[in-house]
Design a protein around this motif. Structure first.
Motif, PDB file in Angstrom:
ATOM      1  N   CYS A  67       1.353  -1.436   0.202  1.00  0.00           N
ATOM      2  CA  CYS A  67      -0.207   0.218   0.068  1.00  0.00           C
ATOM      3  C   CYS A  67       1.074   0.974   0.143  1.00  0.00           C
ATOM      4  O   CYS A  67       1.059   1.962   0.684  1.00  0.00           O
ATOM      5  CB  CYS A  67      -1.398   0.193   1.332  1.00  0.00           C
ATOM      6  N   THR A  68       1.313   1.381  -1.353  1.00  0.00           N
ATOM      7  CA  THR A  68       1.833   2.517  -1.476  1.00  0.00           C
ATOM      8  C   THR A  68       1.934   3.268  -2.331  1.00  0.00           C
ATOM      9  O   THR A  68       0.876   3.479  -2.898  1.00  0.00           O
ATOM     10  CB  THR A  68       4.124   2.310  -1.572  1.00  0.00           C
ATOM     11  N   PRO A  69       2.257   5.169  -1.920  1.00  0.00           N
ATOM     12  CA  PRO A  69       1.934   6.005  -2.893  1.00  0.00           C
ATOM     13  C   PRO A  69       1.830   5.840  -4.706  1.00  0.00           C
ATOM     14  O   PRO A  69       1.023   5.933  -5.219  1.00  0.00           O
ATOM     15  CB  PRO A  69       2.992   7.399  -2.530  1.00  0.00           C
ATOM     16  N   GLU A  70       3.057   4.949  -4.810  1.00  0.00           N
ATOM     17  CA  GLU A  70       2.783   4.686  -6.028  1.00  0.00           C
ATOM     18  C   GLU A  70       2.696   3.876  -6.530  1.00  0.00           C
ATOM     19  O   GLU A  70       1.369   4.053  -8.078  1.00  0.00           O
ATOM     20  CB  GLU A  70       4.774   4.387  -6.270  1.00  0.00           C
ATOM     21  N   HIS A  71       2.318   2.759  -6.342  1.00  0.00           N
ATOM     22  CA  HIS A  71       1.085   1.490  -5.873  1.00  0.00           C
ATOM     23  C   HIS A  71      -0.092   1.701  -6.118  1.00  0.00           C
ATOM     24  O   HIS A  71      -1.026   1.714  -7.487  1.00  0.00           O
ATOM     25  CB  HIS A  71       1.175   0.419  -5.260  1.00  0.00           C
ATOM     26  N   LEU A  72      -0.807   3.172  -5.140  1.00  0.00           N
ATOM     27  CA  LEU A  72      -2.247   3.373  -5.101  1.00  0.00           C
ATOM     28  C   LEU A  72      -2.866   4.646  -6.494  1.00  0.00           C
ATOM     29  O   LEU A  72      -3.225   4.323  -7.100  1.00  0.00           O
ATOM     30  CB  LEU A  72      -2.443   3.768  -3.780  1.00  0.00           C
ATOM     31  N   ALA A  73      -1.535   4.854  -7.018  1.00  0.00           N
ATOM     32  CA  ALA A  73      -1.205   5.915  -8.061  1.00  0.00           C
ATOM     33  C   ALA A  73      -1.957   5.148  -8.819  1.00  0.00           C
ATOM     34  O   ALA A  73      -2.847   5.215 -10.264  1.00  0.00           O
ATOM     35  CB  ALA A  73      -0.508   7.180  -8.141  1.00  0.00           C
ATOM     36  N   ARG A  74      -0.468   4.553  -9.769  1.00  0.00           N
ATOM     37  CA  ARG A  74      -1.410   4.222 -10.783  1.00  0.00           C
ATOM     38  C   ARG A  74      -2.647   2.546 -10.776  1.00  0.00           C
ATOM     39  O   ARG A  74      -2.390   3.159 -12.162  1.00  0.00           O
ATOM     40  CB  ARG A  74       0.003   2.924 -10.698  1.00  0.00           C
ATOM     41  N   GLU A  75      -2.733   2.338  -9.868  1.00  0.00           N
ATOM     42  CA  GLU A  75      -4.315   2.191 -10.035  1.00  0.00           C
ATOM     43  C   GLU A  75      -4.965   2.701  -9.862  1.00  0.00           C
ATOM     44  O   GLU A  75      -5.792   2.147 -10.773  1.00  0.00           O
ATOM     45  CB  GLU A  75      -4.252   0.622  -8.858  1.00  0.00           C
ATOM     46  N   VAL A  76      -5.461   3.664  -9.273  1.00  0.00           N
ATOM     47  CA  VAL A  76      -6.355   4.266  -9.589  1.00  0.00           C
ATOM     48  C   VAL A  76      -6.062   5.053 -11.220  1.00  0.00           C
ATOM     49  O   VAL A  76      -7.437   5.199 -11.544  1.00  0.00           O
ATOM     50  CB  VAL A  76      -6.343   5.660  -8.516  1.00  0.00           C
ATOM     51  N   GLN A  77      -5.281   5.512 -11.417  1.00  0.00           N
ATOM     52  CA  GLN A  77      -4.995   6.555 -12.661  1.00  0.00           C
ATOM     53  C   GLN A  77      -5.889   4.995 -13.952  1.00  0.00           C
ATOM     54  O   GLN A  77      -6.266   5.839 -14.733  1.00  0.00           O
ATOM     55  CB  GLN A  77      -3.380   6.175 -13.178  1.00  0.00           C
ATOM     56  N   ALA A  78      -5.239   4.213 -13.759  1.00  0.00           N
ATOM     57  CA  ALA A  78      -5.713   3.028 -15.019  1.00  0.00           C
ATOM     58  C   ALA A  78      -7.174   3.330 -14.548  1.00  0.00           C
ATOM     59  O   ALA A  78      -8.146   2.830 -15.778  1.00  0.00           O
ATOM     60  CB  ALA A  78      -5.289   1.704 -14.596  1.00  0.00           C
ATOM     61  N   LEU A  79      -8.424   3.111 -12.956  1.00  0.00           N
ATOM     62  CA  LEU A  79      -9.661   2.940 -13.471  1.00  0.00           C
ATOM     63  C   LEU A  79     -10.454   4.124 -14.379  1.00  0.00           C
ATOM     64  O   LEU A  79     -10.958   4.424 -14.448  1.00  0.00           O
ATOM     65  CB  LEU A  79      -9.882   2.879 -12.043  1.00  0.00           C
ATOM     66  N   PHE A  80      -9.285   5.259 -14.631  1.00  0.00           N
ATOM     67  CA  PHE A  80     -10.007   6.634 -15.131  1.00  0.00           C
ATOM     68  C   PHE A  80      -9.704   6.733 -16.593  1.00  0.00           C
ATOM     69  O   PHE A  80     -10.437   6.981 -17.394  1.00  0.00           O
ATOM     70  CB  PHE A  80      -9.127   7.925 -14.915  1.00  0.00           C
ATOM     71  N   GLY A  81      -9.070   5.341 -17.165  1.00  0.00           N
ATOM     72  CA  GLY A  81      -9.361   4.575 -18.869  1.00  0.00           C
ATOM     73  C   GLY A  81     -10.706   3.846 -18.450  1.00  0.00           C
ATOM     74  O   GLY A  81     -11.874   3.759 -17.889  1.00  0.00           O
ATOM     75  N   SER A  82     -11.203   2.986 -19.882  1.00  0.00           N
ATOM     76  CA  SER A  82     -12.392   2.740 -20.130  1.00  0.00           C
ATOM     77  C   SER A  82     -12.540   1.335 -19.525  1.00  0.00           C
ATOM     78  O   SER A  82     -13.079   0.566 -19.374  1.00  0.00           O
ATOM     79  CB  SER A  82     -12.841   2.896 -20.927  1.00  0.00           C
ATOM     80  N   ALA A  83     -11.438   0.275 -20.113  1.00  0.00           N
ATOM     81  CA  ALA A  83     -11.353  -1.504 -20.326  1.00  0.00           C
ATOM     82  C   ALA A  83     -11.254  -1.459 -18.888  1.00  0.00           C
ATOM     83  O   ALA A  83     -11.640  -2.456 -18.731  1.00  0.00           O
ATOM     84  CB  ALA A  83      -9.776  -1.661 -20.996  1.00  0.00           C
ATOM     85  N   ALA A  84     -10.619  -1.672 -17.495  1.00  0.00           N
ATOM     86  CA  ALA A  84     -10.230  -1.507 -16.196  1.00  0.00           C
ATOM     87  C   ALA A  84     -11.393  -0.723 -15.596  1.00  0.00           C
ATOM     88  O   ALA A  84     -11.723  -1.774 -14.432  1.00  0.00           O
ATOM     89  CB  ALA A  84      -9.199  -0.914 -15.512  1.00  0.00           C
ATOM     90  N   ARG A  85     -12.443   0.261 -15.569  1.00  0.00           N
ATOM     91  CA  ARG A  85     -13.292   0.318 -15.180  1.00  0.00           C
ATOM     92  C   ARG A  85     -14.577  -0.728 -16.174  1.00  0.00           C
ATOM     93  O   ARG A  85     -15.488  -0.556 -14.981  1.00  0.00           O
ATOM     94  CB  ARG A  85     -13.532   2.382 -15.883  1.00  0.00           C
ATOM     95  N   GLN A  86     -14.755  -0.641 -17.763  1.00  0.00           N
ATOM     96  CA  GLN A  86     -15.535  -1.652 -17.599  1.00  0.00           C
ATOM     97  C   GLN A  86     -15.646  -3.031 -17.009  1.00  0.00           C
ATOM     98  O   GLN A  86     -17.103  -4.030 -16.737  1.00  0.00           O
ATOM     99  CB  GLN A  86     -15.247  -1.575 -18.626  1.00  0.00           C
ATOM    100  N   ARG A  87     -14.883  -3.530 -16.646  1.00  0.00           N
ATOM    101  CA  ARG A  87     -14.363  -4.667 -16.473  1.00  0.00           C
ATOM    102  C   ARG A  87     -15.323  -4.682 -14.132  1.00  0.00           C
ATOM    103  O   ARG A  87     -15.865  -5.888 -14.286  1.00  0.00           O
ATOM    104  CB  ARG A  87     -13.446  -4.802 -15.644  1.00  0.00           C
ATOM    105  N   GLN A  88     -14.474  -3.462 -14.394  1.00  0.00           N
ATOM    106  CA  GLN A  88     -15.092  -3.478 -12.643  1.00  0.00           C
ATOM    107  C   GLN A  88     -16.855  -3.025 -12.896  1.00  0.00           C
ATOM    108  O   GLN A  88     -17.651  -4.331 -12.156  1.00  0.00           O
ATOM    109  CB  GLN A  88     -14.710  -2.562 -11.929  1.00  0.00           C
ATOM    110  N   LEU A  89     -17.236  -2.379 -13.775  1.00  0.00           N
ATOM    111  CA  LEU A  89     -18.512  -1.791 -13.358  1.00  0.00           C
ATOM    112  C   LEU A  89     -19.906  -3.438 -13.941  1.00  0.00           C
ATOM    113  O   LEU A  89     -20.669  -3.798 -12.752  1.00  0.00           O
ATOM    114  CB  LEU A  89     -18.564  -1.078 -13.949  1.00  0.00           C
ATOM    115  N   ALA A  90     -19.272  -4.893 -15.012  1.00  0.00           N
ATOM    116  CA  ALA A  90     -19.905  -5.286 -14.929  1.00  0.00           C
ATOM    117  C   ALA A  90     -19.780  -6.729 -13.976  1.00  0.00           C
ATOM    118  O   ALA A  90     -21.523  -7.510 -13.477  1.00  0.00           O
ATOM    119  CB  ALA A  90     -18.925  -6.415 -16.111  1.00  0.00           C
TER     120      ALA A  90
END
Length: 382
Positions: free
Chosen positions: A334-357
């Protein structure tokens, strides 16, 4: 004239208060003259449950933190046992807080009080042998998740664990758009928004505040125009959050809200939050998320290093989904860099849609009119 029915409830954590409030309303619809009282939070008070003690007494996170608060907690349990022994309720309902409630329920059941526990302990994740203690402590165990009754059956506890669905699935949905939620909060509707929820306890802020704030700084550098909102779960946490932001994230567009955790999640494009019931709320609201958890070294030693945790995942969305899709960053990960990387990916479409489905499918399984179902199952005991 016969006296009114007396129903005692003992809720632990703010999540227990949410469940307790819905259950009290359902019980009072079925039994209008019933007197409800016990250890309550604001939702239960609003539903008409009289207060013997505040839920704040039991809101403690982590094994090391519980040890520090143990004398206070044991005094409260002794006081409740004495009160319920002198004036026995017709039914005692423990809501969550199993290490507090189950011993109380077992002792009172031995004295002839009918007892029920709502929210199964995570026996499927660690300390599976607890199912036999639960069997001795209660008449019924009401489960919020569909896989739990089968686990009790496998452990030899039959016809006692019953699935009721989750009350939050009836209460929450994903129909409110981020723009609508932002307008309701008085925020500008356009532009990226991240909600950060470091938890409702001071101990969570202590461990998660720093990596969450530093991750927010990294994200503000990578996502132009990013705004951050954080609901302050309790007034006592506000000063600590303000100091944290001033020290670790000066200059960020960061708004603190008084409570309003659900409104904050609805207003967000992505949510970064502590592991806990809030992750389920986030799922039901249809917002993609990254989950973080940090605790004392002793907690990590027991749960992670010594293998007491039996599940691969800790967050409810991953445990309930057919395909685990929520990033979980625990302890040293649970580091700042790891958190930031994963959060940033969810502002895109692919990872976001996988979660929402996956979230859509879980929501459908959990929506069972849980509070009414619980009241229906409890009525014969009264």
């Amino acid at each position: 004239m016969s006296r009114p029915l007396r129903i005692a409830l003992v809720a632990g954590e703010l999540s227990g208060d949410l469940l307790g409030g819905a259950l009290v309303r359902a019980l009072r619809e079925r039994l209008p003259q019933a007197q409800c009282y016990g250890v309550v939070g604001p939702r239960m008070r609003e539903a008409g449950c009289a207060e013997l003690a505040s839920i704040e007494m039991l809101s403690v996170m982590g094994i090391a933190e519980v040890l520090h608060a143990l004398p206070r907690i044991l005094r409260l349990r002794k006081q409740l046992f004495q009160e319920f022994s002198r004036n026995p309720p017709d039914l005692l309902i423990g809501i969550d807080a199993p290490d507090f409630n189950l011993p109380l329920e077992r002792k009172l059941r031995a004295r002839g009080v009918k007892t029920v526990h709502v929210v199964s302990p995570t026996v499927w994740a660690w300390r599976a042998g607890r199912v036999h203690g639960i069997d001795r402590a209660v008449e019924r165990i009401l489960c919020l998740f569909p896989f739990e009754p089968a686990f009790y059956e496998q452990q030899g506890v039959k016809d006692k664990a019953l699935y009721i669905g989750h009350p939050l699935a009836e209460e929450l949905d994903d129909r409110t758009t981020p723009a609508q939620a932002r307008a309701a909060l008085g925020l500008a509707e356009q532009g990226p928004v991240l909600a950060i929820l470091p938890g409702s306890r001071g101990s969570e802020l202590k461990y998660l505040g720093l990596p969450f704030a530093q991750a927010a700084t990294l994200l503000a550098q990578r996502i132009p125009g990013l705004r951050i909102i954080t609901p302050v779960a309790k007034p006592s946490l506000r000063a600590g959050l303000q100091a944290l932001i001033a020290q670790q994230a000066p200059g960020l567009d960061w708004t603190l809200l008084d409570g309003k955790s659900r409104e904050a999640m609805r207003a967000a494009d992505v949510v970064m939050l502590a592991s806990g019931t809030a992750t389920l709320e986030c799922l039901l609201l249809g917002r993609p998320m990254v989950v973080g958890y940090r605790g004392a070294w002793f907690t990590e030693l027991l749960l992670l290093k010594l293998g007491m945790l039996k599940t691969r995942y800790v967050s409810l969305p991953n445990l309930l989904s057919d395909e685990p899709v929520v990033p979980e960053l625990l302890q040293h990960d649970c580091t700042p860099e790891h958190l930031a990387r994963e959060v940033q990916a969810l502002f895109g479409s692919a990872a976001r849609q996988r979660q929402l489905a996956q979230f859509d499918a879980v929501r459908a399984r959990l929506r069972c009119n849980a509070a009414q179902r619980a009241a229906e199952l409890l009525a014969p005991l009264l």
